[in-house]
Design an enzyme around this catalytic site. Structure first.
Site, PDB file in Angstrom:
ATOM      1  N   GLU A  20      -3.945  -7.052  -4.282  1.00 24.43           N
ATOM      2  CA  GLU A  20      -2.723  -6.513  -4.909  1.00 24.43           C
ATOM      3  C   GLU A  20      -1.487  -7.200  -4.332  1.00 24.43           C
ATOM      4  O   GLU A  20      -0.517  -7.456  -5.042  1.00 24.43           O
ATOM      5  CB  GLU A  20      -2.667  -4.989  -4.723  1.00 24.43           C
ATOM      6  CG  GLU A  20      -3.673  -4.296  -5.640  1.00 24.43           C
ATOM      7  CD  GLU A  20      -4.235  -2.984  -5.100  1.00 24.43           C
ATOM      8  OE1 GLU A  20      -3.641  -2.414  -4.175  1.00 24.43           O
ATOM      9  OE2 GLU A  20      -5.290  -2.549  -5.609  1.00 24.43           O
ATOM     10  N   GLY A  44     -10.690   2.378  -1.267  1.00 26.81           N
ATOM     11  CA  GLY A  44      -9.390   2.775  -1.800  1.00 26.81           C
ATOM     12  C   GLY A  44      -9.437   4.201  -2.324  1.00 26.81           C
ATOM     13  O   GLY A  44      -9.332   5.174  -1.570  1.00 26.81           O
ATOM     14  N   GLY A  45      -9.614   4.353  -3.637  1.00 24.86           N
ATOM     15  CA  GLY A  45      -9.543   5.654  -4.304  1.00 24.86           C
ATOM     16  C   GLY A  45     -10.349   6.753  -3.619  1.00 24.86           C
ATOM     17  O   GLY A  45      -9.848   7.872  -3.424  1.00 24.86           O
ATOM     18  N   SER A  61     -14.462  -0.153  -5.515  1.00 20.31           N
ATOM     19  CA  SER A  61     -15.171   0.971  -6.131  1.00 20.31           C
ATOM     20  C   SER A  61     -16.321   1.517  -5.281  1.00 20.31           C
ATOM     21  O   SER A  61     -17.350   1.939  -5.815  1.00 20.31           O
ATOM     22  CB  SER A  61     -15.659   0.605  -7.538  1.00 20.31           C
ATOM     23  OG  SER A  61     -14.546   0.386  -8.397  1.00 20.31           O
ATOM     24  N   GLU A 109     -13.618  -8.336  -1.462  1.00 15.39           N
ATOM     25  CA  GLU A 109     -13.255  -7.377  -2.508  1.00 15.39           C
ATOM     26  C   GLU A 109     -13.101  -8.118  -3.838  1.00 15.39           C
ATOM     27  O   GLU A 109     -12.039  -8.691  -4.115  1.00 15.39           O
ATOM     28  CB  GLU A 109     -11.919  -6.705  -2.168  1.00 15.39           C
ATOM     29  CG  GLU A 109     -11.950  -5.902  -0.897  1.00 15.39           C
ATOM     30  CD  GLU A 109     -10.909  -4.799  -0.897  1.00 15.39           C
ATOM     31  OE1 GLU A 109     -11.286  -3.643  -0.693  1.00 15.39           O
ATOM     32  OE2 GLU A 109      -9.720  -5.078  -1.138  1.00 15.39           O
ATOM     33  N   GLY A 126     -10.814  -0.463  -8.069  1.00 16.93           N
ATOM     34  CA  GLY A 126     -10.257   0.621  -8.876  1.00 16.93           C
ATOM     35  C   GLY A 126     -10.821   0.707 -10.283  1.00 16.93           C
ATOM     36  O   GLY A 126     -10.278   1.408 -11.131  1.00 16.93           O
ATOM     37  N   ASN A 156      -8.111   2.497   2.677  1.00 18.77           N
ATOM     38  CA  ASN A 156      -6.859   1.861   2.261  1.00 18.77           C
ATOM     39  C   ASN A 156      -6.173   2.831   1.303  1.00 18.77           C
ATOM     40  O   ASN A 156      -6.561   2.942   0.143  1.00 18.77           O
ATOM     41  CB  ASN A 156      -7.170   0.529   1.561  1.00 18.77           C
ATOM     42  CG  ASN A 156      -5.923  -0.111   0.981  1.00 18.77           C
ATOM     43  OD1 ASN A 156      -4.800   0.318   1.263  1.00 18.77           O
ATOM     44  ND2 ASN A 156      -6.121  -1.141   0.156  1.00 18.77           N
ATOM     45  N   TRP A 157      -5.169   3.537   1.819  1.00 19.74           N
ATOM     46  CA  TRP A 157      -4.505   4.551   0.986  1.00 19.74           C
ATOM     47  C   TRP A 157      -3.531   3.953  -0.016  1.00 19.74           C
ATOM     48  O   TRP A 157      -2.999   4.666  -0.868  1.00 19.74           O
ATOM     49  CB  TRP A 157      -3.770   5.554   1.893  1.00 19.74           C
ATOM     50  CG  TRP A 157      -4.670   6.588   2.501  1.00 19.74           C
ATOM     51  CD1 TRP A 157      -6.031   6.652   2.403  1.00 19.74           C
ATOM     52  CD2 TRP A 157      -4.269   7.718   3.295  1.00 19.74           C
ATOM     53  NE1 TRP A 157      -6.498   7.748   3.088  1.00 19.74           N
ATOM     54  CE2 TRP A 157      -5.440   8.423   3.644  1.00 19.74           C
ATOM     55  CE3 TRP A 157      -3.036   8.186   3.746  1.00 19.74           C
ATOM     56  CZ2 TRP A 157      -5.410   9.578   4.412  1.00 19.74           C
ATOM     57  CZ3 TRP A 157      -3.007   9.335   4.523  1.00 19.74           C
ATOM     58  CH2 TRP A 157      -4.193  10.025   4.852  1.00 19.74           C
ATOM     59  N   LYS A 158      -3.247   2.660   0.122  1.00 17.55           N
ATOM     60  CA  LYS A 158      -2.282   1.997  -0.791  1.00 17.55           C
ATOM     61  C   LYS A 158      -0.982   2.801  -0.808  1.00 17.55           C
ATOM     62  O   LYS A 158      -0.581   3.337   0.215  1.00 17.55           O
ATOM     63  CB  LYS A 158      -2.900   1.818  -2.178  1.00 17.55           C
ATOM     64  CG  LYS A 158      -4.275   1.154  -2.100  1.00 17.55           C
ATOM     65  CD  LYS A 158      -4.813   0.705  -3.420  1.00 17.55           C
ATOM     66  CE  LYS A 158      -6.191   0.086  -3.215  1.00 17.55           C
ATOM     67  NZ  LYS A 158      -6.742  -0.508  -4.403  1.00 17.55           N
ATOM     68  N   HIS A 186      -4.540  -8.419   0.796  1.00 13.24           N
ATOM     69  CA  HIS A 186      -5.194  -7.620  -0.256  1.00 13.24           C
ATOM     70  C   HIS A 186      -4.842  -8.245  -1.605  1.00 13.24           C
ATOM     71  O   HIS A 186      -3.732  -8.755  -1.794  1.00 13.24           O
ATOM     72  CB  HIS A 186      -4.713  -6.164  -0.181  1.00 13.24           C
ATOM     73  CG  HIS A 186      -5.488  -5.264  -1.075  1.00 13.24           C
ATOM     74  ND1 HIS A 186      -5.257  -5.196  -2.426  1.00 13.24           N
ATOM     75  CD2 HIS A 186      -6.524  -4.422  -0.818  1.00 13.24           C
ATOM     76  CE1 HIS A 186      -6.118  -4.342  -2.966  1.00 13.24           C
ATOM     77  NE2 HIS A 186      -6.894  -3.866  -2.013  1.00 13.24           N
TER      78      HIS A 186
HETATM   79  P1  PGA Z   1     -11.050   1.030  -4.641  1.00 12.27           P
HETATM   80  O1  PGA Z   1     -10.046   0.054  -3.828  1.00 12.27           O
HETATM   81  O2  PGA Z   1     -12.008   1.576  -3.635  1.00 12.27           O
HETATM   82  O3  PGA Z   1     -10.164   2.076  -5.232  1.00 12.27           O
HETATM   83  O4  PGA Z   1     -11.726   0.176  -5.659  1.00 12.27           O
HETATM   84  C1  PGA Z   1     -10.513  -0.757  -2.790  1.00 12.27           C
HETATM   85  C2  PGA Z   1      -9.377  -1.591  -2.248  1.00 12.27           C
HETATM   86  O5  PGA Z   1      -8.511  -2.008  -3.019  1.00 12.27           O
HETATM   87  O6  PGA Z   1      -9.329  -1.854  -1.028  1.00 12.27           O
END
Ligand code: PGA
Length: 251
Positions: free
Chosen positions: A97, A232-233, A211, A165, A171, A8-10, A95
């Site tokens: 967010e 994500g990251g 994470s 999640e 994050g 997930n590159w956001k 998600h």
């Molecule tokens: P993260 O994000 O790996 O940076 O914690 C995961 C996500 O939000 O899908």
């Protein structure tokens, strides 16, 4: 089933990032391909170029959101069919967010998932508890209720993936303990079985996200009922993404 390792590159990426799909294809080993399905969900404008770069490779491309309607006067939005037409075969929905910053309710996520299924996309429906809810011992209750309210009647093992999640793990570098992840995943599998029957429930991939890093991927991906990861990251660099994919459990 193969584990699914999804990026997930956001809101990260510029046009030249599309080449990361070719870069990833080049460093894929045949072992990784046997163990894991690989998916990258870039910002929407990158979908066509990424899909082109990933053509003839085992890498799949997905969107990070879609609208619940098929078309019309919805400025700034994209329908599920448009995502598919651009080259996406998956879409991340609900998600945390988006639930937080775009006030998306589970009912709204459910409508989007229905639209995604109608357009032939696989929906990755995200659910997860807040830290306060976990501390109150309500993680199972909260995630089960999000699951039921977000899952449309069109859900099958083919068109639906669930991503657990925990919001406090996204994050932050914090990850629930292995028994805690396993407990939530077992609970979600049970809830899916009650709703959709044992067979479908077994076929629905349950991803863990929050994470996930090369350093913890092998332990997380080895847990029962963990069928992959949403990253994500650590998915922004292809080397670390491939390290995570290499940690997938052998089938
Ligand atoms: P993260 O994000 O790996 O940076 O914690 C995961 C996500 O939000 O899908």
């Amino acid at each position: 089933m193969k584990q699914l390792i999804a990026a997930n590159w956001k809101m990260h990426g510029e046009t030249h990032w599309a080449q990361k799909a070719s870069q990833l294809a080049q460093i894929l080993t045949s072992g990784t391909q046997k163990r894991a399905d690989l998916l990258i969900c870039p910002p929407a404008f990158l979908i066509p170029a990424m899909a082109e770069a990933a053509k003839d490779t085992p890498i799949m491309i997905g969107a990070q959101n879609c609208h619940d309607q098929t078309g019309g006067a919805y400025t700034g939005e994209m329908s599920a069919a448009m995502c598919g037409d651009a080259g996406a075969s998956y879409v991340i929905l609900g998600h945390s967010e988006r639930r937080e910053y775009n006030a998306e309710s589970s009912a709204h996520v459910q409508a989007k998932a229905r639209a995604a299924h109608q357009a032939g996309l696989v929906s990755i429906i995200c659910i997860g508890e807040k830290l306060s809810q976990r501390e109150e011992g309500k993680a199972e209750e909260v995630t089960a209720s999000q699951l039921h309210a977000s899952l449309p009647e069109s859900a099958t093992a083919i068109n639906t993936v669930i991503a657990y999640e925990p919001i406090w793990a996204i994050g932050t570098g914090k990850v629930p303990s292995e028994p805690d992840i396993a407990a939530i995943h077992a609970h979600l599998r049970k809830e899916l079985a009650e709703r959709l029957g044992e067979k479908t429930a077994k076929g629905i991939a349950l991803l863990y996200g929050g994470s996930v890093k090369p350093a913890n991927a092998a332990q997380i991906l080895a847990l029962p009922n963990v069928d992959g990861a949403l990253v994500g990251g650590a998915s922004l660099e292809m080397d670390s993404f491939i390290e995570i994919a290499n940690a997938a459990r052998a089938v």
